[in-house]
Scaffold this active site. Structure first.
Site, short mmCIF file in Angstrom:
data_model
loop_
_atom_site.label_atom_id
_atom_site.label_comp_id
_atom_site.label_asym_id
_atom_site.label_seq_id
_atom_site.Cartn_x
_atom_site.Cartn_y
_atom_site.Cartn_z
N ASP A 13 8.00 -78.34 -45.36
CA ASP A 13 8.68 -79.70 -44.70
C ASP A 13 8.84 -80.37 -46.10
O ASP A 13 9.46 -81.13 -46.39
CB ASP A 13 8.03 -81.20 -44.40
CG ASP A 13 7.55 -80.36 -42.93
OD1 ASP A 13 8.01 -79.95 -41.99
OD2 ASP A 13 6.25 -81.22 -42.24
N GLU A 14 8.86 -79.14 -47.34
CA GLU A 14 9.67 -79.97 -48.81
C GLU A 14 10.82 -80.07 -48.89
O GLU A 14 11.36 -80.92 -49.28
CB GLU A 14 8.85 -78.90 -49.75
CG GLU A 14 7.87 -78.46 -49.53
CD GLU A 14 7.06 -77.38 -48.33
OE1 GLU A 14 8.06 -77.02 -47.36
OE2 GLU A 14 5.97 -77.08 -49.03
N GLY A 17 14.95 -76.23 -46.69
CA GLY A 17 16.47 -76.39 -45.74
C GLY A 17 17.88 -77.47 -46.51
O GLY A 17 18.91 -76.82 -46.32
N ALA A 39 8.66 -73.91 -36.82
CA ALA A 39 9.29 -74.43 -38.28
C ALA A 39 10.85 -74.97 -38.32
O ALA A 39 11.62 -74.09 -37.84
CB ALA A 39 8.63 -73.08 -39.68
N HIS A 41 14.33 -77.10 -39.69
CA HIS A 41 14.75 -77.84 -41.19
C HIS A 41 15.53 -78.67 -40.59
O HIS A 41 16.46 -78.66 -39.70
CB HIS A 41 15.50 -76.24 -41.91
CG HIS A 41 14.63 -75.93 -42.20
ND1 HIS A 41 13.50 -75.26 -43.01
CD2 HIS A 41 14.59 -73.69 -41.74
CE1 HIS A 41 13.26 -74.55 -43.27
NE2 HIS A 41 13.85 -73.38 -42.42
N THR A 42 16.02 -79.41 -41.32
CA THR A 42 16.39 -80.90 -40.97
C THR A 42 17.71 -80.86 -42.49
O THR A 42 16.99 -80.45 -43.48
CB THR A 42 16.75 -82.08 -40.47
OG1 THR A 42 15.53 -81.84 -39.61
CG2 THR A 42 18.12 -83.15 -40.33
N ARG A 299 5.68 -85.35 -35.08
CA ARG A 299 4.58 -86.49 -35.45
C ARG A 299 4.37 -86.72 -36.15
O ARG A 299 5.40 -86.39 -37.40
CB ARG A 299 3.66 -85.13 -35.39
CG ARG A 299 3.17 -84.70 -33.88
CD ARG A 299 1.94 -83.50 -34.14
NE ARG A 299 2.12 -82.46 -34.95
CZ ARG A 299 1.70 -81.55 -35.50
NH1 ARG A 299 0.70 -81.36 -34.15
NH2 ARG A 299 2.15 -80.50 -35.29
N LYS A 327 12.96 -85.18 -52.22
CA LYS A 327 12.62 -85.89 -52.17
C LYS A 327 12.32 -87.57 -53.43
O LYS A 327 11.54 -88.41 -53.30
CB LYS A 327 12.24 -86.37 -51.41
CG LYS A 327 12.30 -86.06 -49.97
CD LYS A 327 11.42 -85.82 -49.04
CE LYS A 327 12.17 -86.38 -47.18
NZ LYS A 327 11.41 -86.91 -46.05
N SER A 409 16.66 -83.11 -55.93
CA SER A 409 17.07 -83.45 -54.70
C SER A 409 16.62 -84.75 -54.75
O SER A 409 15.94 -85.59 -54.88
CB SER A 409 17.15 -82.86 -53.84
OG SER A 409 17.05 -83.94 -52.57
P1 GDP Z 1 12.20 -78.32 -45.02
O1 GDP Z 1 11.66 -77.52 -43.22
O2 GDP Z 1 11.58 -77.52 -45.72
O3 GDP Z 1 13.55 -77.75 -44.37
O4 GDP Z 1 11.65 -79.65 -44.34
P2 GDP Z 1 12.49 -79.93 -43.23
O5 GDP Z 1 13.50 -80.40 -42.92
O6 GDP Z 1 11.62 -80.04 -41.88
O7 GDP Z 1 11.96 -82.19 -43.68
C1 GDP Z 1 12.46 -82.56 -44.37
C2 GDP Z 1 13.43 -83.37 -44.75
O8 GDP Z 1 13.94 -84.66 -45.77
C3 GDP Z 1 14.81 -83.77 -43.53
O9 GDP Z 1 14.97 -84.63 -42.62
C4 GDP Z 1 15.75 -83.81 -44.39
O10 GDP Z 1 16.78 -84.04 -44.23
C5 GDP Z 1 14.77 -84.47 -45.93
N1 GDP Z 1 14.95 -84.71 -47.18
C6 GDP Z 1 15.41 -83.43 -48.17
N2 GDP Z 1 15.59 -83.64 -49.26
C7 GDP Z 1 15.40 -84.74 -49.76
C8 GDP Z 1 15.35 -85.98 -50.37
O11 GDP Z 1 15.81 -85.67 -51.53
N3 GDP Z 1 15.82 -86.99 -50.05
C9 GDP Z 1 15.48 -87.73 -48.99
N4 GDP Z 1 15.33 -88.64 -48.61
N5 GDP Z 1 15.56 -86.98 -47.54
C10 GDP Z 1 15.67 -85.61 -47.88
#
Ligand code: GDP
Length: 420
Positions: A13-14, A17, A39, A41-42, A299, A327, A409
């Site tokens: 969840d870093e 994506g 797994a 990604h959003t 969760r 983030k 980011s």
């Molecule tokens: P992944 O599995 O590593 O791709 O991560 P996820 O998608 O599970 O979780 C990352 C969440 O953080 C997603 O909802 C993204 O849209 C969001 N996200 C990613 N980068 C940033 C950021 O720099 N700032 C914010 N506020 N949200 C972010």
């Protein structure tokens, strides 16, 4: 752009994506090489959220997409994801390796039954059957994608495999199954017909084109969930570290740049050790501001301070050449920030995560405190324009990890990316 590997350095969840979507424009192919639909990604483009679990994150940049043999596939989920993307106007230019294994209904049933059986010692599995699918693959009792194209062979396999599975589920766990060889055959042969057009030898394609084309290799999960180098046994079934790309795709080992993605703080979903976890109002603020809820599971994620011993370890294990910090915007508004610089273990300071996971409960984080910043940083485009407290925080991490930060980011949107 040279082919590169993107790996999460924490417990998943870093924001891999987001980073992959933001940089995929410079690559020819995006290759997913491990994990299943557990797994998620959003990716957010122009305010629209795309939850992806199997289709590589390069799809929204209209890249050529590959799913390598290290991925296990739930066909219903994959087909639904393709349909969702096509309905949104994205052509899914996808090739899937026939060696990929298929998640079957009995894998999901065993996952659910065993988690209930374990009670308070449950792994925290999403009960999607992914681990059981990998177990069958390794135990020579799996169903490969190619088998879905051959009904007689599939029937023969299921007749050999399923009676024991049913006995374990029904007699061992005491749970009734509601599927039979006939229902599975009908369902999975139909999936085979729909997936046939995507099947191709991904291993051969990447081998032949690696010198002339650029590939972005997309990891699922995170380093600390690796079944060997992660926080065992609270880990996932497939390898997650960068060097596992090579056998998982089926290419010879090569020296490639590795982009290590880490949040500006730490989260983990599910059970297992988490040395810098915050069980207070600061942790709640991170969860709220960072919307720290699972893409697939919904969760709440556990939140805590940045953990340098774990990151140093992840940088070393993966051979990280560049960092992507995500983030950073979530920390805006916190008065004080802490960074764990080492673990105190029986009077000694450990700079790296211990090799003996059983020592971890006796490790106490040692913190360095930093001033926070109050203003919103979501619109900033240059590292130099970030508040000086944010720059100090980033430079400290960069120095301690010994790897340059290439991307910062500062928002979920594709555009919210500082190239440094
Ligand atoms: P992944 O599995 O590593 O791709 O991560 P996820 O998608 O599970 O979780 C990352 C969440 O953080 C997603 O909802 C993204 O849209 C969001 N996200 C990613 N980068 C940033 C950021 O720099 N700032 C914010 N506020 N949200 C972010």
């Amino acid at each position: 752009m040279r082919s590169s590997i993107v790996v999460g350095l924490q417990w998943g969840d870093e924001g891999k994506g987001k980073i992959i979507d933001a940089i995929a424009g410079s690559f020819d192919y995006v290759v997913r090489w491990n994990g299943g639909n557990n797994a998620g990604h959003t990716v957010v483009v122009d305010g629209k959220k795309f939850p992806l679990s199997l289709v590589p994150s390069g799809v929204l940049q209209r890249k050529k997409l590959l799913i390598a043999q290290g991925v296990v596939i739930n066909p219903a989920v994959l087909l639904a994801e393709i349909a969702m993307l096509e309905a949104a106007g994205y052509r899914v230019d996808l090739m899937i390796d026939p060696r990929c294994h298929i998640v079957m209904p009995y894998h999901r049933a065993m996952d659910t039954a065993s988690e209930i059986w374990k009670g308070k010692d449950a792994t925290g599995s999403l009960r999607l059957g992914i681990g059981y699918c990998y177990e069958d693959r390794n135990n020579r009792a799996g169903i490969r994608l190619e088998f879905l194209l051959r009904p007689t062979l599939l029937k023969d396999k299921l007749e050999k495999i399923f009676p024991l599975k049913r006995a374990i589920i029904e007699k061992g766990y005491g749970v009734k199954t509601d599927f039979t060889i006939e229902t599975m055959l009908a369902e999975y042969v139909a999936y085979g017909k729909k997936l046939k057009k995507y099947i191709g030898d991904v291993s051969a394609l990447v081998t032949h084109k690696l010198d002339t084309h650029s590939f972005l290799f997309e990891q699922a999960h995170g380093t600390m969930l690796d079944p060997v180098f992660g926080t065992y046994p609270f880990t996932v079934a497939p390898p997650t570290i960068a060097s596992a790309v090579f056998p998982s795709v089926g290419i010879a080992a090569a020296k490639l740049p590795v982009i290590g993605v880490t949040k500006a703080y730490t989260t983990r979903v599910g059970n297992g050790p988490f040395p810098t976890e915050l069980l207070d109002a600061v942790g709640d603020t991170m969860r709220k501001n960072g919307n720290e809820f699972g893409t697939v599971s919904k969760r709440p994620r556990r939140c805590g301070w940045l953990d340098l011993p774990a990151l140093r370890y992840a940088v070393r294990i993966n051979g990280v050449t560049h960092l992507a910090i995500t983030k950073l915007d979530v920390l805006s508004g916190l008065n004080l920030l802490k960074v764990c610089t080492g673990y105190r273990y029986h009077g000694k300071i450990l700079r790296e995560f211990p090799a003996q996971i059983s020592q971890l409960p006796e490790c106490k984080p040692v913190y360095e405190t930093f001033a926070g910043w109050s203003k919103d940083i979501g619109h900033i485009k240059k590292r130099n324009n970030l508040p000086k407290e944010a720059r100090r925080y980033l430079s400290y991490g960069e120095r301690e990890l010994g790897v340059p930060i290439r991307y910062i980011s500062n928002g979920a949107e594709r555009k919210a990316l500082i190239r440094s």
